[in-house]
Motif scaffolding. Structure first.
Motif, PDB file in Angstrom:
ATOM      1  N   LEU A 137     -43.747  43.333  24.865  1.00  0.00           N
ATOM      2  CA  LEU A 137     -42.534  43.810  24.198  1.00  0.00           C
ATOM      3  C   LEU A 137     -41.283  43.456  24.996  1.00  0.00           C
ATOM      4  CD1 LEU A 137     -43.613  47.323  22.864  1.00  0.00           C
ATOM      5  CD2 LEU A 137     -43.246  45.227  21.556  1.00  0.00           C
ATOM      6  N   THR A 138     -41.374  43.502  26.313  1.00  0.00           N
ATOM      7  CA  THR A 138     -40.211  43.182  27.145  1.00  0.00           C
ATOM      8  C   THR A 138     -39.791  41.728  26.958  1.00  0.00           C
ATOM      9  OG1 THR A 138     -40.850  44.846  28.780  1.00  0.00           O
ATOM     10  CG2 THR A 138     -39.341  43.118  29.494  1.00  0.00           C
ATOM     11  N   VAL A 139     -40.749  40.823  27.041  1.00  0.00           N
ATOM     12  CA  VAL A 139     -40.424  39.403  26.868  1.00  0.00           C
ATOM     13  C   VAL A 139     -39.908  39.136  25.453  1.00  0.00           C
ATOM     14  CG1 VAL A 139     -41.386  37.079  26.853  1.00  0.00           C
ATOM     15  CG2 VAL A 139     -42.042  38.683  28.644  1.00  0.00           C
ATOM     16  N   GLY A 140     -40.542  39.742  24.455  1.00  0.00           N
ATOM     17  CA  GLY A 140     -40.094  39.545  23.083  1.00  0.00           C
ATOM     18  C   GLY A 140     -38.696  40.078  22.837  1.00  0.00           C
ATOM     19  N   CYS A 141     -38.422  41.275  23.328  1.00  0.00           N
ATOM     20  CA  CYS A 141     -37.081  41.854  23.151  1.00  0.00           C
ATOM     21  C   CYS A 141     -36.022  41.049  23.896  1.00  0.00           C
ATOM     22  CB  CYS A 141     -37.080  43.302  23.614  1.00  0.00           C
ATOM     23  SG  CYS A 141     -38.005  44.423  22.547  1.00  0.00           S
ATOM     24  N   ASP A 142     -36.351  40.619  25.122  1.00  0.00           N
ATOM     25  CA  ASP A 142     -35.380  39.827  25.880  1.00  0.00           C
ATOM     26  C   ASP A 142     -35.091  38.502  25.173  1.00  0.00           C
ATOM     27  OD1 ASP A 142     -35.372  41.845  27.685  1.00  0.00           O
ATOM     28  OD2 ASP A 142     -36.601  40.832  29.187  1.00  0.00           O
ATOM     29  N   ALA A 143     -36.128  37.866  24.637  1.00  0.00           N
ATOM     30  CA  ALA A 143     -35.917  36.603  23.926  1.00  0.00           C
ATOM     31  C   ALA A 143     -35.050  36.805  22.687  1.00  0.00           C
ATOM     32  CB  ALA A 143     -37.263  35.989  23.550  1.00  0.00           C
ATOM     33  N   GLU A 144     -35.295  37.876  21.948  1.00  0.00           N
ATOM     34  CA  GLU A 144     -34.501  38.136  20.749  1.00  0.00           C
ATOM     35  C   GLU A 144     -33.048  38.449  21.092  1.00  0.00           C
ATOM     36  OE1 GLU A 144     -35.142  37.896  17.545  1.00  0.00           O
ATOM     37  OE2 GLU A 144     -37.145  37.104  17.973  1.00  0.00           O
ATOM     38  N   VAL A 145     -32.833  39.211  22.145  1.00  0.00           N
ATOM     39  CA  VAL A 145     -31.462  39.549  22.539  1.00  0.00           C
ATOM     40  C   VAL A 145     -30.733  38.305  23.030  1.00  0.00           C
ATOM     41  CG1 VAL A 145     -30.094  40.857  24.204  1.00  0.00           C
ATOM     42  CG2 VAL A 145     -31.985  41.960  23.028  1.00  0.00           C
ATOM     43  N   LEU A 146     -31.404  37.470  23.817  1.00  0.00           N
ATOM     44  CA  LEU A 146     -30.771  36.232  24.277  1.00  0.00           C
ATOM     45  C   LEU A 146     -30.458  35.300  23.110  1.00  0.00           C
ATOM     46  CD1 LEU A 146     -32.901  35.526  27.485  1.00  0.00           C
ATOM     47  CD2 LEU A 146     -30.536  36.323  27.386  1.00  0.00           C
ATOM     48  N   HIS A 147     -31.354  35.218  22.156  1.00  0.00           N
ATOM     49  CA  HIS A 147     -31.094  34.401  20.963  1.00  0.00           C
ATOM     50  C   HIS A 147     -29.917  34.944  20.176  1.00  0.00           C
ATOM     51  CE1 HIS A 147     -31.687  33.213  16.705  1.00  0.00           C
ATOM     52  NE2 HIS A 147     -32.029  32.042  17.245  1.00  0.00           N
ATOM     53  N   LEU A 148     -29.801  36.280  20.105  1.00  0.00           N
ATOM     54  CA  LEU A 148     -28.702  36.891  19.351  1.00  0.00           C
ATOM     55  C   LEU A 148     -27.358  36.642  20.035  1.00  0.00           C
ATOM     56  CD1 LEU A 148     -27.746  38.771  17.034  1.00  0.00           C
ATOM     57  CD2 LEU A 148     -28.214  40.703  18.564  1.00  0.00           C
ATOM     58  N   PHE A 149     -27.321  36.717  21.373  1.00  0.00           N
ATOM     59  CA  PHE A 149     -26.049  36.598  22.086  1.00  0.00           C
ATOM     60  C   PHE A 149     -25.669  35.145  22.364  1.00  0.00           C
ATOM     61  CE2 PHE A 149     -26.506  41.075  22.736  1.00  0.00           C
ATOM     62  CZ  PHE A 149     -25.237  41.549  22.986  1.00  0.00           C
ATOM     63  N   TYR A 150     -26.635  34.313  22.751  1.00  0.00           N
ATOM     64  CA  TYR A 150     -26.301  32.983  23.262  1.00  0.00           C
ATOM     65  C   TYR A 150     -26.965  31.839  22.488  1.00  0.00           C
ATOM     66  CZ  TYR A 150     -24.841  35.898  27.165  1.00  0.00           C
ATOM     67  OH  TYR A 150     -24.264  36.865  27.929  1.00  0.00           O
ATOM     68  N   GLY A 151     -27.737  32.116  21.473  1.00  0.00           N
ATOM     69  CA  GLY A 151     -28.342  31.055  20.689  1.00  0.00           C
ATOM     70  C   GLY A 151     -29.767  30.756  21.090  1.00  0.00           C
ATOM     71  N   ARG A 152     -30.318  29.705  20.448  1.00  0.00           N
ATOM     72  CA  ARG A 152     -31.733  29.393  20.590  1.00  0.00           C
ATOM     73  C   ARG A 152     -32.069  28.792  21.957  1.00  0.00           C
ATOM     74  NH1 ARG A 152     -35.373  28.727  16.617  1.00  0.00           N
ATOM     75  NH2 ARG A 152     -33.676  28.773  15.074  1.00  0.00           N
ATOM     76  N   GLU A 153     -31.094  28.230  22.640  1.00  0.00           N
ATOM     77  CA  GLU A 153     -31.377  27.491  23.867  1.00  0.00           C
ATOM     78  C   GLU A 153     -31.999  28.376  24.944  1.00  0.00           C
ATOM     79  OE1 GLU A 153     -28.989  24.883  27.269  1.00  0.00           O
ATOM     80  OE2 GLU A 153     -27.923  25.713  25.531  1.00  0.00           O
ATOM     81  N   LEU A 154     -31.468  29.584  25.143  1.00  0.00           N
ATOM     82  CA  LEU A 154     -31.972  30.472  26.202  1.00  0.00           C
ATOM     83  C   LEU A 154     -33.219  31.237  25.787  1.00  0.00           C
ATOM     84  CD1 LEU A 154     -28.659  31.966  27.638  1.00  0.00           C
ATOM     85  CD2 LEU A 154     -30.043  30.079  28.504  1.00  0.00           C
ATOM     86  N   ALA A 155     -33.629  31.158  24.527  1.00  0.00           N
ATOM     87  CA  ALA A 155     -34.813  31.879  24.065  1.00  0.00           C
ATOM     88  C   ALA A 155     -36.023  30.983  23.917  1.00  0.00           C
ATOM     89  CB  ALA A 155     -34.505  32.569  22.730  1.00  0.00           C
ATOM     90  N   GLN A 156     -35.963  29.744  24.401  1.00  0.00           N
ATOM     91  CA  GLN A 156     -37.085  28.829  24.276  1.00  0.00           C
ATOM     92  C   GLN A 156     -38.210  29.203  25.239  1.00  0.00           C
ATOM     93  OE1 GLN A 156     -35.578  24.891  24.855  1.00  0.00           O
ATOM     94  NE2 GLN A 156     -34.500  24.823  22.879  1.00  0.00           N
ATOM     95  N   VAL A 157     -39.430  28.872  24.812  1.00  0.00           N
ATOM     96  CA  VAL A 157     -40.610  29.153  25.635  1.00  0.00           C
ATOM     97  C   VAL A 157     -40.740  28.073  26.702  1.00  0.00           C
ATOM     98  CG1 VAL A 157     -43.114  29.446  25.627  1.00  0.00           C
ATOM     99  CG2 VAL A 157     -41.740  30.261  23.695  1.00  0.00           C
ATOM    100  N   PRO A 158     -40.932  28.413  27.969  1.00  0.00           N
ATOM    101  CA  PRO A 158     -41.069  27.397  29.025  1.00  0.00           C
ATOM    102  C   PRO A 158     -42.319  26.557  28.809  1.00  0.00           C
ATOM    103  CG  PRO A 158     -40.591  29.563  29.950  1.00  0.00           C
ATOM    104  CD  PRO A 158     -40.909  29.770  28.511  1.00  0.00           C
TER     105      PRO A 158
END
Length: 651
Positions: free
Chosen positions: A510-531
């Motif tokens: 849940l932590t990784v999922g929530c962080d990815a969604e919040v980063l996508h919401l604030f800064y776009g898809r670039e910071l929410a990509q899977v390594p």
């Protein structure tokens, strides 16, 4: 029945043991009172009987010591002190959790709530219950598995007269149906009024073991109860009369217009009052307590503050007229228990099943009516069935029972949910701030793990939840209905490790999922990509969070403290990691690269579904300094827990 033989507590430094060679029996179908002044050793005797305190001696419950009974809660119902439950847990939730611990169905919780008349308070928190309702809940916890024996430590302490009467009627009804009841008390009048047999302790030794009638006649001083509006004048006249006749008479002001006259008789007190024209409203001989309406608060307080077997009188309230005490006149024993009125049967306490044990035979005991316990009295016309055979010694049940218990314990209060919500919120805010500042790698950004912090919020939250799993258990022992304390069982530890691992895994995802969604919401898809190396990073992330949760569980179990459990989690990156890192960076340490390939060569088989990738990810995670330090800490804590458990089982 209960057979206590030679109970002796461990000796103290330069002091005698609290309990010294106490032996007695409590028979089935009867109420036995363990009487003694505060400090006489009543609670120590009960704890020695229940194997909660080290000492010498042995106690048999229907012919077996407690450690040889597979399910102690089904043989002995225990209430020591207040109800040991979390104050934020509901009444019904607490009972349902204990149902899972005792191995009975959850319907039993609703049935026992009806029996003790707590249905209207089933959604109340334990911390909001009054003293009387707390006692009823404690009795419900003791009766949950329908045991044959009840052991209670001063159950009526602090109760009002109606609540105390209800409690003792419940114990009387349970004994009438064939159960064994043993309770401790400091009030001799309560013991004489409510028990069939009184076992008296004095400074840790057995002073007397008598029937209630004999106890009242020999160890409670007879007295004359007088009620008059001229109590002070009558007391002075009785004192003057005693000095004139050189007799030993003691007059006690019980408060208001009531007197208790020791060393005299009704006829003598009545003659003094008649000659002096004093109006008398009551004049009666008493031994012990003649009823619930007779004693006053003063009398009750003085009775409980003395040595066992003697009613106390404060020196400033009494007029002692002679030092030598003449033999007291024998009086009538107190009134016996009045027959209770039959009422409608309540919900059954026990399913009519018998346990087959042909290898062991016990002498027959009084019949007990199954499933018809009624605090108001025995139920007329209720069918009777013989007691089941003694419980046979068998292996422990599957881990599903402690697993069900641990799941109900974890979800029964809101602490876990609140902790998880706080962790998700802190992780999301931290991830947004790290992305805004920049210079943070993508994996650490998704985990919301700044380099300045030893652990990410998810790992700290998992460690806190793991520490609460055992820390709150020792603060509010949930398994008190079983043995009165938290048992150090490997089955319970396994259940806690499994539940904490599942909770930590859910929190990590849940932590990784929530962080990815919040980063996508604030800064776009670039910071929410899977390594690209998500498998290795994911394995390391899960191992870190689950390892922190397990470290909290084990540390709290070893040190019996939530704070110590959380401190052990934080100590891994702060203290252990630098040491492990120094070892890994030395030139003598070889790399673990290529381990899956070499392992495949040894096993001469292919890993199914590309399993070597997962093994490689786990090995690489363990090869990191944090992973190695966490593994080392978990191993040390597990060894410490096993040593503590084994030491606790050595007797």
């Amino acid at each position: 029945m209960i057979q206590a033989i030679g109970l002796t507590s461990s000796p103290r430094k330069e002091l005698p043991p609290v309990v010294d060679d106490v032996s007695f029996e409590a028979h089935a179908g009867r109420v036995t009172a363990l009487l003694g002044a505060p400090g006489a050793g009543k609670t120590t005797v009960l704890r020695l009987m229940l194997e909660l305190q080290r000492g010498r001696g042995i106690t048999h419950f229907r012919g077996r010591p407690l450690h040889r009974i597979a399910h102690p809660s089904r043989e002995v119902g225990v209430l020591l002190g207040d109800v040991p439950g979390h104050p934020a847990r509901t009444v019904r939730g607490h009972l349902r959790m204990l149902c899972a611990a005792a191995g009975v169905t959850i319907r039993r919780a609703d049935e026992i709530l009806e029996t003790v008349e707590l249905v209207s308070l089933r959604d109340e928190r334990l911390g909001t219950l009054s003293r009387g309702m707390d006692r009823r809940l404690g009795l419900a916890c003791a009766l949950l598995a329908d045991p044959h024996t009840l052991v209670l430590d001063d159950p009526a302490r602090g109760l009002s007269t109606p609540e105390s009467r209800w409690l003792h009627d419940a114990l009387r009804a349970y004994a009438t149906q064939g159960g064994t009841v043993l309770y401790a008390t400091a009030d001799p009048k309560e013991a004489a009024r409510t028990a069939d047999r009184v076992v008296t302790l004095n400074q840790g030794r057995l002073a007397a073991d008598q029937e209630a009638a004999d106890f009242s006649r020999t160890r409670l001083r007879p007295r004359v109860a007088v009620r008059t509006p001229h109590a002070a004048r009558l007391a002075a006249l009785l004192a003057k009369e005693a000095r004139t006749t050189h007799r030993s008479v003691e007059v006690v002001r019980e408060g208001g217009n009531r007197l208790s006259v020791y060393g005299s008789a009704c006829a003598e007190v009545g003659e003094v009052a008649f000659r002096n024209g004093i109006l008398v409203h009551q004049l009666a001989d008493e031994v012990g307590d003649m009823g619930p309406d007779t004693p006053s608060p003063t009398a009750t307080a003085t009775a409980t503050a003395t040595a066992p077997g003697a009613l106390a009188r404060k020196p400033e309230e009494s007029q002692q007229l002679h030092e030598s005490q003449q033999p007291l006149e024998s009086q009538q024993p107190p009134k016996s228990q009045q027959p209770l009125e039959p009422q409608q049967p309540t919900k059954p306490l026990r399913s009519p099943q018998t346990h087959q044990s042909p290898q062991h035979h016990q002498p027959p005991e009084p019949l007990r009516t199954h499933g018809s316990f009624n605090p108001a009295g025995p139920t007329s016309g209720a069918p009777s069935s013989p007691l089941p055979p003694p419980i046979s010694v068998r292996s422990a049940p599957s881990p599903l029972r402690p697993l069900r218990y641990e799941f109900r314990r974890a979800v029964g209060i809101g602490t876990g949910f609140v902790t998880g919500a706080v962790v998700l919120a802190v992780s999301a805010v931290t991830a947004v701030l790290l992305a805004r500042i920049g210079h943070t790698p993508q994996p650490r950004l998704l985990a919301a793990w700044p380099r300045e912090l030893p652990l990410p919020p998810a790992a700290l939250g998992a460690g806190l939840l793991g520490a609460l799993a055992f820390g709150d258990e020792f603060r509010h022992p949930a398994l008190a209905a079983d043995r009165g304390t938290v048992p150090c069982r490997l089955g319970l530890l396994t259940a806690k490790l499994l539940v904490s691992a599942a909770t930590a895994l859910l929190l990590a995802l849940l932590t990784v999922g929530c962080d990815a969604e919040v980063l996508h919401l604030f800064y776009g898809r670039e910071l929410a990509q899977v390594p690209p190396e998500w498998l290795t990073l994911g394995a390391g992330w899960i191992c870190l969070v689950v390892g922190c949760a397990w470290a909290g569980v084990l540390a709290a179990g070893v040190f019996r403290s939530t704070t110590a459990g959380l401190a052990a989690v934080v100590a891994v990156p702060v203290l252990v990691v630098p040491l492990v890192q120094a070892v890994w960076e030395s030139h003598s340490v070889r790399t673990a690269a290529g381990f899956p390939l070499r392992l495949r060569e040894v096993l001469l088989a292919q890993w199914p579904f590309g399993g070597e990738r997962y093994v490689e990810a786990v090995i690489l995670a363990l090869a990191q300094p944090v992973g190695s330090a966490l593994t080392l800490s978990l191993t040390a804590l597990l060894c410490a827990y096993l040593v503590t458990t084994l030491r606790g089982r050595v007797r």
